[in-house]
Design a protein around this motif. Structure first.
Motif, PDB file in Angstrom:
ATOM      1  N   THR A  38      46.050  45.468  44.343  1.00  0.00           N
ATOM      2  CA  THR A  38      45.993  44.369  43.373  1.00  0.00           C
ATOM      3  C   THR A  38      44.672  44.332  42.607  1.00  0.00           C
ATOM      4  O   THR A  38      44.591  43.704  41.541  1.00  0.00           O
ATOM      5  CB  THR A  38      46.201  43.024  44.081  1.00  0.00           C
ATOM      6  N   ALA A  39      43.659  44.979  43.137  1.00  0.00           N
ATOM      7  CA  ALA A  39      42.360  44.998  42.450  1.00  0.00           C
ATOM      8  C   ALA A  39      41.581  46.237  42.883  1.00  0.00           C
ATOM      9  O   ALA A  39      41.716  46.703  44.020  1.00  0.00           O
ATOM     10  CB  ALA A  39      41.558  43.736  42.764  1.00  0.00           C
ATOM     11  N   ASP A  49      37.593  48.168  41.773  1.00  0.00           N
ATOM     12  CA  ASP A  49      36.407  48.299  40.919  1.00  0.00           C
ATOM     13  C   ASP A  49      35.508  49.383  41.497  1.00  0.00           C
ATOM     14  O   ASP A  49      35.239  49.387  42.707  1.00  0.00           O
ATOM     15  CB  ASP A  49      35.621  46.980  40.852  1.00  0.00           C
ATOM     16  N   THR A  59      37.701  49.577  36.206  1.00  0.00           N
ATOM     17  CA  THR A  59      38.297  48.358  36.754  1.00  0.00           C
ATOM     18  C   THR A  59      39.809  48.414  36.574  1.00  0.00           C
ATOM     19  O   THR A  59      40.298  48.607  35.447  1.00  0.00           O
ATOM     20  CB  THR A  59      37.747  47.105  36.040  1.00  0.00           C
ATOM     21  N   THR A 103      43.497  47.262  35.974  1.00  0.00           N
ATOM     22  CA  THR A 103      44.057  46.127  35.222  1.00  0.00           C
ATOM     23  C   THR A 103      45.533  45.900  35.509  1.00  0.00           C
ATOM     24  O   THR A 103      46.081  44.874  35.116  1.00  0.00           O
ATOM     25  CB  THR A 103      43.879  46.346  33.703  1.00  0.00           C
TER      26      THR A 103
END
Length: 238
Positions: A114-115, A117, A152, A154
């Motif tokens: 989900t994320a 970085d 990152t 998206t």
């Protein structure tokens, strides 16, 4: 007088002939010195394994996974690959720069990422030639002015069912920030479950114009193509 004039004319003609040959010889010498005085790093890669214990591999993937150093030849690494042209194309070489200074994390919920970085310290990139490293501080990727590059995520990524040691392939959509320019990119990823977490490899083709990067030239003798590759291999653990 005629004899002196004739000798002078002959010397000038000889210089006209020898000067281009001398320049070519020097350029060729520089080319082969540049080629033979260093080595390119091999492309980053994952190694398929069948010996990873299912019991030791992670069963619940949910949570936050952080970048760790990783082992030996699969240590966390980021860098570039670009083809150099030496002496106007007399010879070519693949220039590579590497750093282990990568930070970041990945968040997993169920079977979805989900994320994510990641940040690379560009000022720590090292190649096989100190001259190249010095030039890149102020030219091309200008690491002194743009000390970091980042990616990152998206859009969520759906993961396959865990299969320890097997290399899986997915595409990731995210924002790549390089040379102070941010662009939406689709990145081909490979990932692999390990005994302690995950290993992820990203291989990103880079068109220099997309990130306002001017292809460098060293003294007019060494130049590079207007595109290259940005590679990142990260080890992840909870």
């Amino acid at each position: 007088m005629q004899r002196i004039a004739k000798k002078t004319f002959t010397r000038k003609r000889l210089l006209w002939i020898l000067t281009p040959l001398l320049v070519l010889a020097v350029a060729a010498g520089v080319a082969f010195y540049w080629m033979l005085s260093g080595t390119s790093a091999a492309p980053l890669a994952l190694q398929a394994r069948t010996s990873v214990s299912t019991a030791s591999a992670a069963k619940d993937l949910s949570g936050t996974w952080s970048v760790v150093a990783g082992p030996g030849d699969e240590a966390t690494t980021a860098g570039y690959r670009v083809v150099e042209k030496v002496a106007g194309g007399i010879a070519t070489d693949t220039a590579t720069g590497r750093t282990g200074h990568v930070q970041g994390s990945v968040t997993v919920a169920g079977k979805q990422v989900t994320a994510a970085d990641f940040t690379v310290e560009m000022t720590t990139l090292k190649s096989d030639k100190s001259l190249r490293d010095s030039v890149l501080k102020t030219v091309a990727i200008q690491t002194s002015k743009y000390p970091t590059a980042s990616f990152t995520l998206t859009q969520p990524i759906v993961l396959a069912d865990p299969a320890p040691g097997k290399i899986e392939h997915v595409n990731a959509r995210g924002t790549l920030r390089l040379h102070g320019v941010s662009r939406s990119v689709s990145v081909a990823l490979q990932y692999q479950e390990t005994e302690t977490g995950f290993r992820v490899l990203a291989d990103m083709p880079i068109a220099m114009a997309d990130f306002a990067i001017k292809a460098p030239s060293i003294g007019g003798v060494v130049s590079v193509q207007n595109h290259g590759t940005f590679e990142v291999l990260v080890n992840l653990a909870k």
